[in-house]
Design an enzyme around this catalytic site. Structure first.
Site, PDB file in Angstrom:
ATOM      1  CB  THR A   1      64.229  75.474  17.498  1.00 13.93           C
ATOM      2  OG1 THR A   1      64.595  76.765  17.278  1.00 13.93           O
ATOM      3  CG2 THR A   1      62.831  75.579  18.353  1.00 13.93           C
TER       4      THR A   1
ATOM      5  CG  HIS B   1      63.805  54.526  13.661  1.00 12.56           C
ATOM      6  ND1 HIS B   1      64.081  53.711  12.812  1.00 12.56           N
ATOM      7  CD2 HIS B   1      65.163  55.140  14.067  1.00 12.56           C
ATOM      8  CE1 HIS B   1      65.140  53.489  12.329  1.00 12.56           C
ATOM      9  NE2 HIS B   1      65.843  54.441  13.080  1.00 12.56           N
TER      10      HIS B   1
ATOM     11  N   GLY C   1      69.836  58.030  16.260  1.00  7.94           N
ATOM     12  CA  GLY C   1      70.896  57.342  16.707  1.00  7.94           C
ATOM     13  C   GLY C   1      72.205  57.664  16.204  1.00  7.94           C
TER      14      GLY C   1
ATOM     15  CD  GLN D   1      68.837  47.230  16.741  1.00 11.24           C
ATOM     16  OE1 GLN D   1      67.887  46.924  17.115  1.00 11.24           O
ATOM     17  NE2 GLN D   1      68.715  48.055  15.598  1.00 11.24           N
TER      18      GLN D   1
ATOM     19  CG  ASN E   1      73.210  46.535  13.672  1.00 13.73           C
ATOM     20  OD1 ASN E   1      74.194  46.531  14.600  1.00 13.73           O
ATOM     21  ND2 ASN E   1      73.020  46.544  12.564  1.00 13.73           N
TER      22      ASN E   1
ATOM     23  CB  CYS F   1      74.598  39.856  -4.666  1.00 14.95           C
ATOM     24  SG  CYS F   1      75.272  39.025  -5.948  1.00 14.95           S
TER      25      CYS F   1
HETATM   26  C1  PLP Z   1      73.260  49.734  16.626  1.00 17.29           C
HETATM   27  C2  PLP Z   1      72.573  50.948  15.796  1.00 17.29           C
HETATM   28  N1  PLP Z   1      73.102  52.083  15.973  1.00 17.29           N
HETATM   29  C3  PLP Z   1      72.676  53.281  15.248  1.00 17.29           C
HETATM   30  C4  PLP Z   1      71.586  53.280  14.494  1.00 17.29           C
HETATM   31  C5  PLP Z   1      71.501  54.442  13.567  1.00 17.29           C
HETATM   32  O1  PLP Z   1      70.169  55.067  14.075  1.00 17.29           O
HETATM   33  P1  PLP Z   1      69.344  56.015  13.468  1.00 17.29           P
HETATM   34  O2  PLP Z   1      68.680  55.263  12.325  1.00 17.29           O
HETATM   35  O3  PLP Z   1      68.211  56.626  14.442  1.00 17.29           O
HETATM   36  O4  PLP Z   1      70.460  57.174  13.065  1.00 17.29           O
HETATM   37  C6  PLP Z   1      71.041  52.167  14.253  1.00 17.29           C
HETATM   38  C7  PLP Z   1      69.953  51.816  13.049  1.00 17.29           C
HETATM   39  O5  PLP Z   1      69.885  51.017  12.306  1.00 17.29           O
HETATM   40  C8  PLP Z   1      71.328  50.883  14.913  1.00 17.29           C
HETATM   41  O6  PLP Z   1      70.803  49.662  14.764  1.00 17.29           O
END
Ligand code: PLP
Length: 374
Positions: free
Chosen positions: A237, A201, A71, A179, A151, A322
């Site tokens: 690749t 993931h 992502g 998400q 997220n 914190c």
């Molecule tokens: C909204 C959002 N964007 C992007 C990412 C990043 O994805 P990646 O961990 O595959 O780089 C995350 C992962 O926490 C996410 O929650």
């Protein structure tokens, strides 16, 4: 100690069907998908099959799917790729204050290159107002990037309306769907977006693979220059193994019926907590327009990390950190205007395919017994 995993927004386990789709590429098919001989055949076919499976989830064409390392890379490619390809015609980018760091940090980088960036505010539910977007657009706006669903709190943005505004002004529209994919519909034509990111993931595929949907005709400068992989949009690749995994995960994700069960569990969890804690808890995020698996709840005047410490064996996240003895709310909760005494007690529970009613009941029971919540 019993282990209960309620952090599916952080990462998901690999689905057994996904692992099975990947296995032949660990064991047997090592060929380079770009080669012109027999050893390439299995890898080439797997890449094309995966592109088709991903395209079916997103409602796009296979040639609009660009494989990335996840992502973060997909978001970086959308933002920097559009900026470097379009800066002759403009340099202004609009995003929001509640994006993931994988959007905020590339924006900070582009600011260092003198790109003006507007960070739109959100309301108390974490929603962007399309009127604010309309007002922020200038003749130099080249790209608008608004996440599909947040997220931390799960709030879903009015993407269709925002993308329509972008189109009316000739700006590209990107959404970070890391998400939302697999939890709600992510049809690129329904949403009206030009660019969309997904992360393997988060939808039961492995880490280290993602996709940027790039609408036909949209030009991006690659981040990684090299040989002409991915039609010149991302050199390197391709991993047929990771692609096969993500493709299988996307095929599974097309069936959104299993998420209804998760939504019921999530809502029952919330109602149980409301019964037990009354006005000593508060919901963070939109009450209705929210990811079906996400429950971000604040235990008012408590500290989220301390509650989680008390919930031994439960994996979940807090909305505060914190720093030097001071509790600091996450930028998302800050942008929503959540009061410090509420935000510091925020915990994100995110459910998934593996979550059972028994697990939810056990966590609710453990919470009701925690001395610091009495
Ligand atoms: C909204 C959002 N964007 C992007 C990412 C990043 O994805 P990646 O961990 O595959 O780089 C995350 C992962 O926490 C996410 O929650």
């Amino acid at each position: 100690m019993r282990r209960i995993y309620l952090d599916y927004n952080a990462s998901t386990p690999i689905d057994p069907a996904v692992a099975a789709a990947m296995k032949p590429f660990l064991a047997d098919h090592f060929g380079n998908p770009s080669s012109g001989h027999w050893a390439a055949d299995a890898a080439k076919a797997a890449l094309e099959r995966a592109r088709g499976q991903i395209a079916a989830l997103l409602g796009c064409e296979g040639d609009e799917v660009v494989f990335t390392s996840g992502g973060s890379e997909a978001n970086n490619l959308a933002l920097k790729g559009a900026y470097f390809a379009r800066r002759e015609s403009g340099d202004h980018i609009i995003t929001t204050r509640i994006e993931h760091p994988a959007i905020i940090e590339p924006c900070r980088f582009l600011e260092r290159l003198a790109a003006p960036i507007t960070y739109l505010p959100v309301d108390k539910f974490g929603r962007v107002d399309p009127d604010d977007l309309n007002r922020a657009i200038t003749p130099r706006t080249i790209l608008i990037s608004i996440m599909h669903a947040n997220n931390e709190v799960g709030t879903i943005q009015p993407i269709e309306e925002c993308a329509r505004i972008a189109r009316e002004h000739g700006a590209l529209f990107h959404t970070d769907a890391a998400q939302s994919a697999g939890k709600i519909a992510t049809d690129v034509n329904g949403l009206g977006v030009d660019l969309l990111s997904i992360a393997g993931h988060k939808l039961y595929a492995p880490k280290g693979v993602g996709v940027l949907f790039v609408r036909r005709g949209v030009m991006l400068e690659p981040l990684i220059h090299g040989a002409g992989h991915e039609s010149g949009r991302r050199a390197g690749t391709e991993s047929a193994m990771l692609a096969a995994g993500l493709g299988q995960a996307c095929e599974l994700a097309r069936d959104l019926t299993s998420i209804d069960r998760v939504r019921v569990l999530r809502d029952d969890f919330w109602h149980g907590l409301q019964e037990g804690f009354g006005n000593r808890i508060a919901l963070n995020g939109h009450p209705a327009d929210r990811l079906p698996n996400t429950l971000n709840v604040s235990f008012i005047n408590c500290v989220g990390a301390e509650i989680l410490k008390g919930l031994e064996g439960v994996a979940a996240s807090t909305g505060s950190a914190c720093h030097a003895g001071r509790i600091e709310l996450s930028p998302v909760l800050q942008a929503m205007g959540v009061a410090p005494e509420t935000g510091m007690g925020a915990i994100r529970f995110s459910l998934g395919r593996g979550t059972t009613r028994e697990e939810i009941d056990a966590v609710a029971e453990n919470l009701s017994r925690l001395p610091q919540l009495h």
